[in-house]
Design a protein around this motif. Structure first.
Motif, PDB file in Angstrom:
ATOM      1  N   ARG A 123       0.843  -1.125  -0.136  1.00 52.82           N
ATOM      2  CA  ARG A 123       0.041  -0.058  -0.006  1.00 52.82           C
ATOM      3  C   ARG A 123       1.023   1.348  -0.032  1.00 52.82           C
ATOM      4  N   LEU A 124       0.497   2.242  -0.577  1.00 49.82           N
ATOM      5  CA  LEU A 124       1.288   3.437  -0.774  1.00 49.82           C
ATOM      6  C   LEU A 124       0.856   4.471   0.365  1.00 49.82           C
ATOM      7  N   ALA A 125       1.707   5.132   0.698  1.00 49.20           N
ATOM      8  CA  ALA A 125       1.497   6.286   1.744  1.00 49.20           C
ATOM      9  C   ALA A 125       2.309   7.627   1.528  1.00 49.20           C
ATOM     10  N   VAL A 126       1.917   8.295   2.117  1.00 50.27           N
ATOM     11  CA  VAL A 126       2.459   9.797   2.147  1.00 50.27           C
ATOM     12  C   VAL A 126       3.480   9.979   3.178  1.00 50.27           C
ATOM     13  N   MET A 127       4.667  10.294   2.628  1.00 52.00           N
ATOM     14  CA  MET A 127       5.562  11.115   3.849  1.00 52.00           C
ATOM     15  C   MET A 127       5.688  12.466   3.619  1.00 52.00           C
ATOM     16  N   LEU A 128       5.541  13.039   5.057  1.00 53.24           N
ATOM     17  CA  LEU A 128       5.476  14.599   5.055  1.00 53.24           C
ATOM     18  C   LEU A 128       6.607  15.088   5.999  1.00 53.24           C
ATOM     19  N   PRO A 129       7.273  16.094   6.283  1.00 49.94           N
ATOM     20  CA  PRO A 129       7.738  16.518   7.304  1.00 49.94           C
ATOM     21  C   PRO A 129       6.870  16.433   8.405  1.00 49.94           C
ATOM     22  N   ALA A 130       7.552  16.347   9.615  1.00 51.14           N
ATOM     23  CA  ALA A 130       6.472  16.405  10.786  1.00 51.14           C
ATOM     24  C   ALA A 130       5.950  17.438  11.000  1.00 51.14           C
ATOM     25  N   GLY A 131       6.299  18.643  10.804  1.00 46.98           N
ATOM     26  CA  GLY A 131       5.465  20.052  10.817  1.00 46.98           C
ATOM     27  C   GLY A 131       4.620  20.383   9.691  1.00 46.98           C
ATOM     28  N   HIS A 132       4.321  19.463   8.667  1.00 45.63           N
ATOM     29  CA  HIS A 132       3.877  19.866   7.463  1.00 45.63           C
ATOM     30  C   HIS A 132       2.071  19.983   7.892  1.00 45.63           C
ATOM     31  N   PRO A 133       1.445  21.071   7.528  1.00 44.13           N
ATOM     32  CA  PRO A 133      -0.223  21.087   7.772  1.00 44.13           C
ATOM     33  C   PRO A 133      -0.870  19.876   7.239  1.00 44.13           C
ATOM     34  N   LYS A 134      -0.449  19.138   6.502  1.00 44.87           N
ATOM     35  CA  LYS A 134      -1.284  18.012   5.898  1.00 44.87           C
ATOM     36  C   LYS A 134      -1.049  17.088   6.797  1.00 44.87           C
ATOM     37  N   ALA A 135      -0.096  16.971   7.786  1.00 44.83           N
ATOM     38  CA  ALA A 135       0.179  15.755   8.621  1.00 44.83           C
ATOM     39  C   ALA A 135      -0.782  15.587   9.631  1.00 44.83           C
ATOM     40  N   ALA A 136      -1.595  16.623   9.803  1.00 43.41           N
ATOM     41  CA  ALA A 136      -2.781  16.410  10.936  1.00 43.41           C
ATOM     42  C   ALA A 136      -3.859  15.369  10.336  1.00 43.41           C
ATOM     43  N   ALA A 137      -3.863  15.208   9.005  1.00 45.43           N
ATOM     44  CA  ALA A 137      -4.796  14.443   8.499  1.00 45.43           C
ATOM     45  C   ALA A 137      -4.454  12.868   9.023  1.00 45.43           C
ATOM     46  N   ARG A 138      -5.473  11.943   9.054  1.00 45.49           N
ATOM     47  CA  ARG A 138      -5.216  10.393   9.517  1.00 45.49           C
ATOM     48  C   ARG A 138      -4.979   9.695   8.098  1.00 45.49           C
ATOM     49  N   GLN A 139      -5.462  10.207   7.131  1.00 50.70           N
ATOM     50  CA  GLN A 139      -5.083   9.866   5.520  1.00 50.70           C
ATOM     51  C   GLN A 139      -5.294  10.786   4.596  1.00 50.70           C
TER      52      GLN A 139
END
Length: 300
Positions: free
Chosen positions: A171-187
């Protein structure tokens, strides 16, 4: 002596050894299920080739001459070598010894193959596996060109004429910097992040081509700032804040403790991918390659 090399056959050597073991032509003939006269004739032919008597016949059986002792010693060695060759060839035929050339994409190599290959080698330590990393389109090409026994790659277009067997799913996933605004989403879906800046793999990778096709379906093009050759480099680029990355979730989660990143599942249905074993047909596989294919397709 050159006549010996050209005319002395394996069956005659074996019969001579049996005669010496039994100390009797009659008992040797009975043991080998052959006529007494046929054994006697073969021994006589050997003596004619050698030019010296190999046995002396008497009422209680036979006695081995000095020349016969020499022939016996070498005959035993020859028979042992041939039997060892037969046993080794049997192992090769059964697939427990030999060499296998495999080409596989990065996702399969990083996520699944190390453990699976190690488990196979514990069962078949005499099998040598040459594993080469290639992008999925190149995996198909190399298998078609017979440059590899089989390949492992994502199920993609272009596999016509080749046989595909299910191996694993990822399964593919998204990796973001920990402080990225989109990181708050569950998926996240690709639509959610389509306007972000990306870091990605090189353009000939199956993942890059998949993302480009899915972005086109959304009437957009992903802004890829940097392209790299490995998933490790991709993770480090995301950690450095150079862009977000899409990669196999199992790989991304390996870096959660080491890098300051967040990993969120990619919610799109196409983010569930099938990884396949691809080859030119079972009849084209060596016994050793077939054994490895069967082992890999039986993994959970």
């Amino acid at each position: 002596m050159e006549n010996i090399l050209r005319k002395l056959d394996f069956t005659t050597l074996r019969l001579f050894v049996t005669v010496c073991q039994e100390n009797s032509i009659a008992r040797a003939a009975e043991r080998e299920f052959i006529a007494h006269s046929a054994v006697s004739r073969r021994i006589a032919d050997m003596e004619s080739l050698v030019g010296l008597p190999l046995i002396t016949r008497h009422t209680r059986g036979v006695a081995i001459t000095p020349a016969g002792q020499t022939v016996l010693r070498h005959a035993r060695r020859i028979i042992g070598d041939v039997e060892a060759m037969g046993a080794e060839l049997s192992r090769l035929y059964a697939g427990v010894k030999g060499h296998v050339r495999v080409v596989a994409n990065l996702s399969a190599i990083v996520q699944f193959l190390p453990e699976d290959v190690a488990a196979f080698q514990r069962l078949f330590p005499e099998v040598d596996i040459d594993l080469e990393e290639q992008h999925s389109p190149d995996v198909l090409r190399l298998v078609r060109e017979r440059a590899a026994d089989f390949g492992i790659c994502n199920r993609i277009a272009g596999a016509q004429g080749l046989e595909l067997l299910p191996y694993r799913r990822d399964r593919l996933a998204v990796m973001l910097p920990a402080g990225h605004p989109k990181a708050a989403a569950r998926q996240l879906s690709l639509r959610d992040i389509a306007q972000e800046t990306f870091v990605g793999l090189r353009e000939n990778s199956a993942l890059t081509q998949l993302l480009a096709a899915q972005a086109q379906a959304l009437d957009t093009t992903l802004a890829v700032k940097i392209r790299v050759a490995s998933l490790d480099a991709l993770c480090r680029m995301a950690h450095a804040g150079l862009g977000i990355a899409i990669m196999p979730q199992q790989v991304a989660e390996l870096y959660l403790q080491a890098l300051d990143v967040a990993v969120r599942p990619l919610a799109d249905a196409w983010a569930q991918r099938e990884i396949c074993i691809v080859h030119s047909g079972a009849a084209q596989l060596s016994a050793t390659a077939g054994a490895l294919v069967r082992f890999l397709t039986q993994q959970p």
